[in-house]
Design a protein around this motif. Structure first.
Motif, short mmCIF file in Angstrom:
data_model
loop_
_atom_site.label_atom_id
_atom_site.label_comp_id
_atom_site.label_asym_id
_atom_site.label_seq_id
_atom_site.Cartn_x
_atom_site.Cartn_y
_atom_site.Cartn_z
N GLN A 31 40.60 2.98 91.88
CA GLN A 31 41.29 1.69 91.72
C GLN A 31 40.91 1.04 90.39
N ASN A 32 39.64 1.14 90.01
CA ASN A 32 39.19 0.55 88.76
C ASN A 32 39.86 1.23 87.56
N SER A 33 40.02 2.54 87.62
CA SER A 33 40.71 3.25 86.54
C SER A 33 42.15 2.77 86.41
N LYS A 34 42.80 2.55 87.54
CA LYS A 34 44.17 2.03 87.52
C LYS A 34 44.20 0.61 86.94
N ASP A 35 43.21 -0.21 87.29
CA ASP A 35 43.13 -1.57 86.76
C ASP A 35 42.94 -1.56 85.25
N ILE A 36 42.11 -0.65 84.75
CA ILE A 36 41.88 -0.55 83.30
C ILE A 36 43.17 -0.13 82.60
N GLU A 37 43.86 0.84 83.14
CA GLU A 37 45.12 1.30 82.54
C GLU A 37 46.16 0.18 82.53
N ALA A 38 46.26 -0.55 83.63
CA ALA A 38 47.22 -1.66 83.71
C ALA A 38 46.87 -2.74 82.68
N ALA A 39 45.59 -3.01 82.50
CA ALA A 39 45.16 -4.02 81.54
C ALA A 39 45.42 -3.55 80.11
N ARG A 40 45.23 -2.27 79.85
CA ARG A 40 45.51 -1.71 78.52
C ARG A 40 46.99 -1.86 78.18
N ALA A 41 47.83 -1.69 79.18
CA ALA A 41 49.27 -1.77 78.96
C ALA A 41 49.72 -3.17 78.56
N LEU A 42 48.84 -4.16 78.80
CA LEU A 42 49.19 -5.54 78.44
C LEU A 42 49.08 -5.80 76.93
N GLY A 43 48.49 -4.87 76.21
CA GLY A 43 48.45 -5.02 74.75
C GLY A 43 47.07 -5.29 74.21
N ASP A 44 46.98 -6.20 73.26
CA ASP A 44 45.77 -6.52 72.49
C ASP A 44 44.53 -6.60 73.37
N LEU A 45 43.61 -5.65 73.19
CA LEU A 45 42.40 -5.59 74.03
C LEU A 45 41.36 -6.63 73.60
N SER A 46 41.45 -7.15 72.39
CA SER A 46 40.43 -8.08 71.90
C SER A 46 40.47 -9.42 72.64
N GLU A 47 41.62 -9.80 73.20
CA GLU A 47 41.73 -11.06 73.93
C GLU A 47 42.33 -10.82 75.31
N ASN A 48 41.94 -9.73 75.93
CA ASN A 48 42.53 -9.33 77.21
C ASN A 48 41.49 -9.51 78.32
N ALA A 49 41.57 -10.62 79.03
CA ALA A 49 40.59 -10.94 80.08
C ALA A 49 40.64 -9.93 81.22
N GLU A 50 41.83 -9.43 81.56
CA GLU A 50 41.95 -8.44 82.63
C GLU A 50 41.21 -7.17 82.27
N TYR A 51 41.34 -6.75 81.00
CA TYR A 51 40.67 -5.54 80.54
C TYR A 51 39.14 -5.74 80.57
N ASP A 52 38.69 -6.88 80.09
CA ASP A 52 37.24 -7.17 80.10
C ASP A 52 36.70 -7.17 81.52
N ALA A 53 37.43 -7.79 82.44
CA ALA A 53 36.99 -7.84 83.85
C ALA A 53 36.96 -6.45 84.46
N ALA A 54 37.95 -5.64 84.16
CA ALA A 54 38.00 -4.27 84.70
C ALA A 54 36.86 -3.42 84.13
N LYS A 55 36.56 -3.59 82.85
CA LYS A 55 35.44 -2.84 82.23
C LYS A 55 34.10 -3.31 82.82
N ASP A 56 33.97 -4.61 83.08
CA ASP A 56 32.75 -5.12 83.72
C ASP A 56 32.60 -4.52 85.11
N GLU A 57 33.70 -4.46 85.85
CA GLU A 57 33.65 -3.87 87.18
C GLU A 57 33.30 -2.39 87.10
N GLN A 58 33.83 -1.69 86.12
CA GLN A 58 33.52 -0.28 85.93
C GLN A 58 32.02 -0.09 85.73
N ARG A 59 31.42 -0.95 84.91
CA ARG A 59 29.98 -0.89 84.66
C ARG A 59 29.19 -1.15 85.94
N ASP A 60 29.63 -2.16 86.71
CA ASP A 60 28.94 -2.51 87.96
C ASP A 60 29.03 -1.38 88.98
#
Length: 158
Positions: A31-60
């Protein structure tokens, strides 16, 4: 090099760790991999809160998997010890705080399983150490930052 101390686990806690590990590896990581992919699809990763949250969850998730695997790599099952006449690791104990006149019930478990929210205390805690080997009716003394506390053993089961 000294041998690492084994983690003391009840059978129930071992099962819950195995179930959690399975869920993390099979469900949560996918599920986390899917969340990361969905967040990447939103575009600019530098200001992408969904991507940051998904990467934090991946680390946890990865940290929790590593922690569980370290426990499962070096454990022993708690078997009630002794002849049943004294408190031992795995015992459920009802005690009375002599000064406050309040009753508490605790299960004595290994340090990895201890959770005050679940009334599980470690055999390595001051109260756990004091209770191990005690008999019903005994009063144990516990050295605490607040001074010496006394608990009377009301009952226990192994």
């Amino acid at each position: 090099m000294a041998e690492e101390k084994k983690h003391k686990l009840t059978r129930e806690y071992l099962k819950s760790l195995e179930d959690e590990l399975y869920d993390l590896e099979v469900n949560k990581q996918i599920q986390n991999s899917k969340d990361i992919e969905a967040a990447r699809a939103l575009g600019d990763l530098s200001e992408n809160a969904e991507y940051d949250a998904a990467k934090d969850e991946q680390r946890d998730i990865a940290a929790r998997i590593q922690h569980i695997k370290s426990i499962l790599g070096n454990y022993e099952i708690i078997e009630t010890s002794g002849d049943g006449s004294t408190i031992s690791l795995g015992s459920t104990v009802k005690v009375r705080d002599v000064e406050l006149k309040e009753d508490y019930e605790y299960k004595i478990v290994g340090s990895v399983e201890a959770s005050i929210l679940e009334n599980k205390i470690s055999d390595e805690s001051p109260l756990g150490k004091a209770l191990i080997g005690a008999k019903e009716g005994a009063t144990v003394k516990v050295d605490s930052p607040a001074g010496i506390l006394k608990y009377k053993v009301l009952s226990f089961t192994n």
